[in-house]
Design a protein around this motif. Structure first.
Motif, PDB file in Angstrom:
ATOM      1  N   ASN A  32      24.873 -62.567  35.507  1.00 11.57           N
ATOM      2  CA  ASN A  32      24.568 -61.402  34.674  1.00 11.57           C
ATOM      3  C   ASN A  32      25.700 -60.396  34.790  1.00 11.57           C
ATOM      4  O   ASN A  32      26.686 -60.623  35.497  1.00 11.57           O
ATOM      5  N   SER A  33      25.565 -59.292  34.100  1.00  7.80           N
ATOM      6  CA  SER A  33      26.637 -58.299  34.074  1.00  7.80           C
ATOM      7  C   SER A  33      26.667 -57.439  35.327  1.00  7.80           C
ATOM      8  O   SER A  33      27.624 -56.690  35.536  1.00  7.80           O
ATOM      9  N   ARG A  34      25.649 -57.550  36.169  1.00 10.61           N
ATOM     10  CA  ARG A  34      25.549 -56.674  37.336  1.00 10.61           C
ATOM     11  C   ARG A  34      26.055 -57.315  38.621  1.00 10.61           C
ATOM     12  O   ARG A  34      26.166 -56.649  39.643  1.00 10.61           O
ATOM     13  N   GLY A  35      26.326 -58.614  38.592  1.00 13.57           N
ATOM     14  CA  GLY A  35      26.874 -59.277  39.766  1.00 13.57           C
ATOM     15  C   GLY A  35      25.891 -60.202  40.449  1.00 13.57           C
ATOM     16  O   GLY A  35      24.673 -59.983  40.402  1.00 13.57           O
ATOM     17  N   PRO A  36      26.390 -61.265  41.097  1.00 14.13           N
ATOM     18  CA  PRO A  36      25.522 -62.261  41.735  1.00 14.13           C
ATOM     19  C   PRO A  36      24.586 -61.680  42.787  1.00 14.13           C
ATOM     20  O   PRO A  36      23.477 -62.188  42.980  1.00 14.13           O
ATOM     21  N   GLY A  47      14.338 -71.414  44.132  1.00 11.53           N
ATOM     22  CA  GLY A  47      14.527 -72.480  45.104  1.00 11.53           C
ATOM     23  C   GLY A  47      15.937 -73.043  45.121  1.00 11.53           C
ATOM     24  O   GLY A  47      16.872 -72.492  44.543  1.00 11.53           O
ATOM     25  N   SER A  48      16.069 -74.185  45.769  1.00 14.92           N
ATOM     26  CA  SER A  48      17.389 -74.729  46.093  1.00 14.92           C
ATOM     27  C   SER A  48      18.166 -75.232  44.882  1.00 14.92           C
ATOM     28  O   SER A  48      19.376 -75.463  44.977  1.00 14.92           O
ATOM     29  N   ARG A  49      17.520 -75.421  43.754  1.00 16.80           N
ATOM     30  CA  ARG A  49      18.232 -75.883  42.559  1.00 16.80           C
ATOM     31  C   ARG A  49      18.936 -74.748  41.818  1.00 16.80           C
ATOM     32  O   ARG A  49      19.648 -75.004  40.842  1.00 16.80           O
ATOM     33  N   ALA A  50      18.761 -73.526  42.253  1.00 14.28           N
ATOM     34  CA  ALA A  50      19.353 -72.379  41.563  1.00 14.28           C
ATOM     35  C   ALA A  50      20.389 -71.704  42.440  1.00 14.28           C
ATOM     36  O   ALA A  50      20.251 -71.652  43.665  1.00 14.28           O
ATOM     37  N   ARG A  51      21.435 -71.188  41.801  1.00 20.90           N
ATOM     38  CA  ARG A  51      22.395 -70.355  42.516  1.00 20.90           C
ATOM     39  C   ARG A  51      22.938 -69.296  41.577  1.00 20.90           C
ATOM     40  O   ARG A  51      22.917 -69.449  40.351  1.00 20.90           O
ATOM     41  N   ALA A  52      23.416 -68.213  42.167  1.00 23.05           N
ATOM     42  CA  ALA A  52      23.956 -67.100  41.397  1.00 23.05           C
ATOM     43  C   ALA A  52      25.471 -67.194  41.323  1.00 23.05           C
ATOM     44  O   ALA A  52      26.127 -67.737  42.221  1.00 23.05           O
ATOM     45  N   ALA A  53      26.027 -66.659  40.248  1.00 29.62           N
ATOM     46  CA  ALA A  53      27.470 -66.670  40.042  1.00 29.62           C
ATOM     47  C   ALA A  53      27.826 -65.533  39.097  1.00 29.62           C
ATOM     48  O   ALA A  53      26.947 -64.844  38.567  1.00 29.62           O
ATOM     49  N   THR A  54      29.101 -65.336  38.882  1.00 27.41           N
ATOM     50  CA  THR A  54      29.531 -64.420  37.834  1.00 27.41           C
ATOM     51  C   THR A  54      29.434 -65.149  36.494  1.00 27.41           C
ATOM     52  O   THR A  54      29.423 -66.388  36.450  1.00 27.41           O
ATOM     53  N   PRO A  55      29.389 -64.427  35.374  1.00 28.30           N
ATOM     54  CA  PRO A  55      29.400 -65.113  34.075  1.00 28.30           C
ATOM     55  C   PRO A  55      30.599 -66.043  33.906  1.00 28.30           C
ATOM     56  O   PRO A  55      30.468 -67.128  33.323  1.00 28.30           O
ATOM     57  N   ALA A  56      31.751 -65.643  34.421  1.00 27.86           N
ATOM     58  CA  ALA A  56      32.935 -66.505  34.326  1.00 27.86           C
ATOM     59  C   ALA A  56      32.723 -67.802  35.090  1.00 27.86           C
ATOM     60  O   ALA A  56      33.100 -68.886  34.620  1.00 27.86           O
ATOM     61  N   GLU A  57      32.110 -67.715  36.264  1.00 30.39           N
ATOM     62  CA  GLU A  57      31.836 -68.919  37.055  1.00 30.39           C
ATOM     63  C   GLU A  57      30.788 -69.792  36.384  1.00 30.39           C
ATOM     64  O   GLU A  57      30.882 -71.026  36.417  1.00 30.39           O
ATOM     65  N   VAL A  58      29.780 -69.163  35.774  1.00 29.86           N
ATOM     66  CA  VAL A  58      28.769 -69.929  35.042  1.00 29.86           C
ATOM     67  C   VAL A  58      29.438 -70.785  33.974  1.00 29.86           C
ATOM     68  O   VAL A  58      29.182 -71.984  33.845  1.00 29.86           O
ATOM     69  N   ALA A  59      30.317 -70.166  33.196  1.00 33.49           N
ATOM     70  CA  ALA A  59      31.007 -70.896  32.133  1.00 33.49           C
ATOM     71  C   ALA A  59      31.923 -71.973  32.688  1.00 33.49           C
ATOM     72  O   ALA A  59      32.076 -73.043  32.089  1.00 33.49           O
ATOM     73  N   ASP A  60      32.506 -71.721  33.840  1.00 32.21           N
ATOM     74  CA  ASP A  60      33.468 -72.658  34.410  1.00 32.21           C
ATOM     75  C   ASP A  60      32.808 -73.933  34.917  1.00 32.21           C
ATOM     76  O   ASP A  60      33.379 -75.021  34.799  1.00 32.21           O
ATOM     77  N   VAL A  61      31.598 -73.824  35.457  1.00 30.65           N
ATOM     78  CA  VAL A  61      30.997 -74.981  36.137  1.00 30.65           C
ATOM     79  C   VAL A  61      29.909 -75.669  35.324  1.00 30.65           C
ATOM     80  O   VAL A  61      29.332 -76.657  35.782  1.00 30.65           O
ATOM     81  N   THR A  62      29.597 -75.176  34.121  1.00 31.15           N
ATOM     82  CA  THR A  62      28.571 -75.812  33.297  1.00 31.15           C
ATOM     83  C   THR A  62      29.118 -76.086  31.901  1.00 31.15           C
ATOM     84  O   THR A  62      30.042 -75.416  31.439  1.00 31.15           O
ATOM     85  N   GLU A  63      28.519 -77.065  31.237  1.00 30.52           N
ATOM     86  CA  GLU A  63      28.934 -77.423  29.880  1.00 30.52           C
ATOM     87  C   GLU A  63      27.977 -76.890  28.824  1.00 30.52           C
ATOM     88  O   GLU A  63      28.341 -76.775  27.655  1.00 30.52           O
ATOM     89  N   VAL A  64      26.747 -76.584  29.231  1.00 30.32           N
ATOM     90  CA  VAL A  64      25.753 -76.013  28.327  1.00 30.32           C
ATOM     91  C   VAL A  64      25.311 -74.682  28.913  1.00 30.32           C
ATOM     92  O   VAL A  64      24.860 -74.620  30.065  1.00 30.32           O
TER      93      VAL A  64
END
Length: 244
Positions: A32-36, A47-64
């Motif tokens: 989100n815009s406020r930070g991980p 739970g363990s399937r979720a993690r926080a990142a910056t928007p730039a990191e989200v775009a970098d590590v996912t395709e959808v």
């Protein structure tokens, strides 16, 4: 099909889709815009399937990537970071004194065409804009279930729509392809396909604020693919956006 969903924006839509994705066995990366650091509680609840990142990191590590931000903020999405990605657009137009779009007001294009124009290097698929997160968490069903709910999508890229269709199948929903982004108005606010089919008839006499609160909390009503197709075909284009 992707096994990791990126989500930018963690309001009710982003958080609701994240919950459904995790419950369906997918990994999610949220930003989100406020930070991980502001997502610690949400990530812990998922739970363990979720993690926080910056928007730039989200775009970098996912395709959808689900871009669960207000339409008024769509130009804050990074064109460069989301280039080459499939971007799911759940945004709806709600003109206000602070922001409106003359092009949308004149029905010169749809809100998703506006998003696609900004994200010129991405493949935008309009989806998850006509069903609320509460109903999303109630209406998912196994493939082949008699009461499986269908969700409308639109997009200009066939391969991107196929990827989103496969994703929604995992989430527990059928899909009805309404065609290109230019046809996405058929499921936008002020059409018979928007919101009400998934919640049923509201109580009479509600103010706009009361209606929104009711719709957000109402029990989900299954909507078949045939119903989605019928409602979309019968829709007549009117003024864009929420009009109270």
């Amino acid at each position: 099909m992707t096994t990791t969903l990126g989500i930018i924006g963690t309001g009710s839509v982003g958080a609701g889709v994240a919950r459904r994705a995790v419950d369906a066995g997918l990994d999610v990366v949220l930003g989100n815009s406020r930070g991980p650091e502001t997502l610690a509680d949400l990530v812990a609840s998922l739970g363990s399937r979720a993690r926080a990142a910056t928007p730039a990191e989200v775009a970098d590590v996912t395709e959808v990537v689900l871009a669960a931000v207000p339409l008024a903020a769509h130009e804050r999405l990074s064109r460069a970071e989301l280039a080459g990605k499939i971007v799911i657009d759940p945004m709806n137009y709600a003109p206000t004194a602070a922001w409106s779009s003359p092009e949308l007001d004149r029905d010169e294009l749809t809100s998703s065409e506006l998003v696609q124009r900004h994200l010129s290097g991405s493949r935008v698929v309009k989806a998850l804009h006509s069903i609320g997160p509460h109903q999303l968490l109630q209406l998912h069903r196994e493939r082949g279930a008699a009461d499986r709910t269908a969700i409308p999508i639109s997009g200009d890229d066939a391969a991107a729509k196929k990827e989103v269709t496969d994703l929604f199948d995992v989430l527990g929903f059928d899909v009805v392809d309404l065609g290109p982004l230019a046809e996405s108005w058929r499921s936008e606010p002020n059409t018979p396909l928007y919101a009400l089919p998934y919640v049923g008839e509201p109580p009479s006499g509600l103010t706009p604020v009361e209606f929104v609160a009711w719709a957000q909390a109402a029990d989900g009503v299954p909507v078949s693919a045939a119903q989605v197709e019928q409602l979309a075909a019968a829709t007549v284009r009117g003024p864009a956006g929420f009009r109270w």
